[in-house]
Scaffold this motif. Sequence first.
Motif, PDB file in Angstrom:
ATOM      1  N   UNK A  83       0.951  -1.035   0.040  1.00  0.00           N
ATOM      2  CA  UNK A  83      -0.150   0.183  -0.247  1.00  0.00           C
ATOM      3  C   UNK A  83       0.876   0.904  -0.049  1.00  0.00           C
ATOM      4  N   UNK A  84       1.678   1.430   0.484  1.00  0.00           N
ATOM      5  CA  UNK A  84       3.024   2.204   0.785  1.00  0.00           C
ATOM      6  C   UNK A  84       3.444   2.375  -0.214  1.00  0.00           C
ATOM      7  N   UNK A  85       3.837   1.652  -1.290  1.00  0.00           N
ATOM      8  CA  UNK A  85       4.397   1.804  -2.254  1.00  0.00           C
ATOM      9  C   UNK A  85       3.609   2.313  -3.618  1.00  0.00           C
ATOM     10  N   UNK A 100       8.044  18.580 -10.777  1.00  0.00           N
ATOM     11  CA  UNK A 100       9.453  18.787  -9.481  1.00  0.00           C
ATOM     12  C   UNK A 100       9.836  17.854  -9.949  1.00  0.00           C
ATOM     13  N   UNK A 101      10.854  17.580 -10.568  1.00  0.00           N
ATOM     14  CA  UNK A 101      11.752  16.573 -11.143  1.00  0.00           C
ATOM     15  C   UNK A 101      12.439  15.879  -9.471  1.00  0.00           C
ATOM     16  N   UNK A 102      13.476  16.117  -9.301  1.00  0.00           N
ATOM     17  CA  UNK A 102      13.992  16.076  -8.173  1.00  0.00           C
ATOM     18  C   UNK A 102      13.161  15.236  -6.794  1.00  0.00           C
ATOM     19  N   UNK A 103      12.170  15.615  -6.785  1.00  0.00           N
ATOM     20  CA  UNK A 103      11.310  15.526  -5.808  1.00  0.00           C
ATOM     21  C   UNK A 103      10.941  14.175  -6.058  1.00  0.00           C
ATOM     22  N   UNK A 104      10.670  14.159  -7.655  1.00  0.00           N
ATOM     23  CA  UNK A 104       9.542  12.684  -7.566  1.00  0.00           C
ATOM     24  C   UNK A 104      11.202  11.718  -8.091  1.00  0.00           C
ATOM     25  N   UNK A 105      11.729  12.427  -8.440  1.00  0.00           N
ATOM     26  CA  UNK A 105      12.852  10.885  -8.602  1.00  0.00           C
ATOM     27  C   UNK A 105      12.793  10.637  -6.676  1.00  0.00           C
ATOM     28  N   UNK A 106      13.749  11.162  -5.900  1.00  0.00           N
ATOM     29  CA  UNK A 106      13.505  10.288  -4.531  1.00  0.00           C
ATOM     30  C   UNK A 106      12.489   9.789  -4.278  1.00  0.00           C
ATOM     31  N   UNK A 107      11.234  11.067  -4.306  1.00  0.00           N
ATOM     32  CA  UNK A 107       9.912   9.374  -3.803  1.00  0.00           C
ATOM     33  C   UNK A 107       9.852   8.024  -4.937  1.00  0.00           C
ATOM     34  N   UNK A 111       9.630   4.307  -3.241  1.00  0.00           N
ATOM     35  CA  UNK A 111       9.161   3.071  -3.865  1.00  0.00           C
ATOM     36  C   UNK A 111       9.701   2.011  -4.168  1.00  0.00           C
ATOM     37  N   UNK A 112      11.326   2.070  -4.865  1.00  0.00           N
ATOM     38  CA  UNK A 112      11.251   0.649  -5.613  1.00  0.00           C
ATOM     39  C   UNK A 112      12.221   0.209  -4.620  1.00  0.00           C
ATOM     40  N   UNK A 120       4.639   0.918 -13.074  1.00  0.00           N
ATOM     41  CA  UNK A 120       4.631   2.259 -13.394  1.00  0.00           C
ATOM     42  C   UNK A 120       5.613   3.221 -12.568  1.00  0.00           C
ATOM     43  N   UNK A 121       6.051   2.401 -11.672  1.00  0.00           N
ATOM     44  CA  UNK A 121       7.713   3.509 -11.144  1.00  0.00           C
ATOM     45  C   UNK A 121       9.129   3.449 -11.746  1.00  0.00           C
ATOM     46  N   UNK A 122       8.747   2.161 -11.998  1.00  0.00           N
ATOM     47  CA  UNK A 122      10.410   2.367 -13.166  1.00  0.00           C
ATOM     48  C   UNK A 122       9.421   3.030 -14.200  1.00  0.00           C
TER      49      UNK A 122
END
Length: 567
Positions: A83-85, A100-107, A111-112, A120-122
């Motif tokens: 669920x967290x993933x 907000x690309x850098x923040x998106x990458x961190x999140x 998830x990975x 979809x994360x990959x």
Amino acid sequence: MAGQRLDATQAVRFLQAQRLLQAGQPAEALRIAAALSSEVPRAADAWQLLGMCLAANDRPGEADSAFQRALALLPDNPVLARNYGVFLARYGRTLRVQGELESAEQVLRRALALREAPLSVWIDLGTVLRSLGRIDEALEAYRHAELLTAQRGEPLPEVQDAINGVLADAGRTAEALAGARKLVAAHPAHAAGHETLSHLLWENGAELAPGEDPLAEFRTAAAAQPGNRALQLAFTRMLLATRRPEEALAVLKPLRHRDPDDPVLAWFAADAQDALRHHAEAGALYAAASRTSLGALPAFLNARARHAFRCGDVELAQRCAGQAVAQAPDDQDAWSLLGLAWRLTANEKEHWLCDYETLVGYMAIDPPPGFGDLEDFLQELAEALHPMHNASREPVSQSVRGGTQTAGRLFGRDVAVIGAAESALRAAVERWLSVLPDDPSHPFLSRKQGGVRFVGSWSVRLNASGHHSNHIHSSGWASSAFYVALPRHVFAGDDPGHAGWIQFGQPLEDLGLDLPPRRVIRPRPGHLALFPSYLWHGTVPFEDTEPRLTIAFDMQPSTRRGTAGGV
């Protein structure tokens, strides 16, 4: 930390909150979840519920903290991790869409790190890394997604299409072209794959596929699948973009016969008739489409305003552009058209909006650290850029004429001199911002912050007789032109014809308006021009054996400074 269980009464309230979430009542669910997490602070279920409720109430940062608290209490629970993933995947995608690309990458990377992260994360991570210009890492992420789809026996053409795009960005054009051919052969209904193939052939066909019509495969697929609406519309868009309006009308004819009330088809037909200068037919189609839901869509209003200018109906153009601005106050196309209408009616608002002396900045940049002087820096930068111009012609639907444009995002690539250029250009932009006036009512100045984030960056190399047609930048707030190398006669003398100079204020040529530029600037190597993205600008054609090499980038305002692509 030992966990707690919910008692029977609390479990009933837990289920009640879940039902409220499912019923679309997130605020009521959140009140219950907040109370439970307060009453039972060591219950992982309560914190997980709180995370879900906060996410549903559009409070993702707090939701993230709640999920982390739950995971700390119950670290090995597969349901909680899953669920967290899912939450992190959605949060990362939202950040990506918001730029907000850098923040998106961190999140997405968090998830990975969880078990069974969604596929979809990959894919989203690959998109983020590609947007950041980190081509090798983007390709690795997409390849991992490709492997997962193969393992599941469900290949996604979207993933292969993204891989082909990244290969093109990396200059591996032959591989990209081979991949695009393979994709459309395996998935002939996939419109985006056909678009990629046509774009690759358009830009690189002279070298990689001499004599081949870039649209041949697309045309065959569209003819074979008359019921595939997405494919038909994509093919029509490509025909219009490559200036083939008669063929576009031929494609649209059976579609409109089958669905005469489809307003999108009417819009496309209007664009084609307008390109053929059949303005009466186009006007009737635009008018009919305007009485549908398209009438409130900024992109349609802008298209109709352009048609109105071609017909000499400035009042209609101003009305459409004004409606588009009202619907989308940051729409750069709409502001460019509204400013043009003000100019044609001698409205002083044009000078308030455009103010070519104040809002157009022009300055020399400082040489980055590690370079002896500006000339050394520019020479090394030019040597890095030239090999990236591996196409044989300009992209579709771009302003470049008689030249080439680099693929993908320039800034963020693992090339030291390009990183140095990005830092030096950012510093110059921030100096420019610091001296601009404040005006809370102005569509450009009211959005000014202390810094910027780059939302697009590329290099253009114009050859003899090359130029940029007059255009604006739809994706920006502020835009630029940085001069890396120029033919000597462009910057060494005062050419009365201004060959190779940048000009501002002269609108798109095919609007048919005989208006001179408002300001013309002679470019110099190492100098940077900055301006609002809605300002019409282009270059005067030149004749010389030496190319005209530039870097350009679009920006959005940001309060953060000093971080490439910062949020």
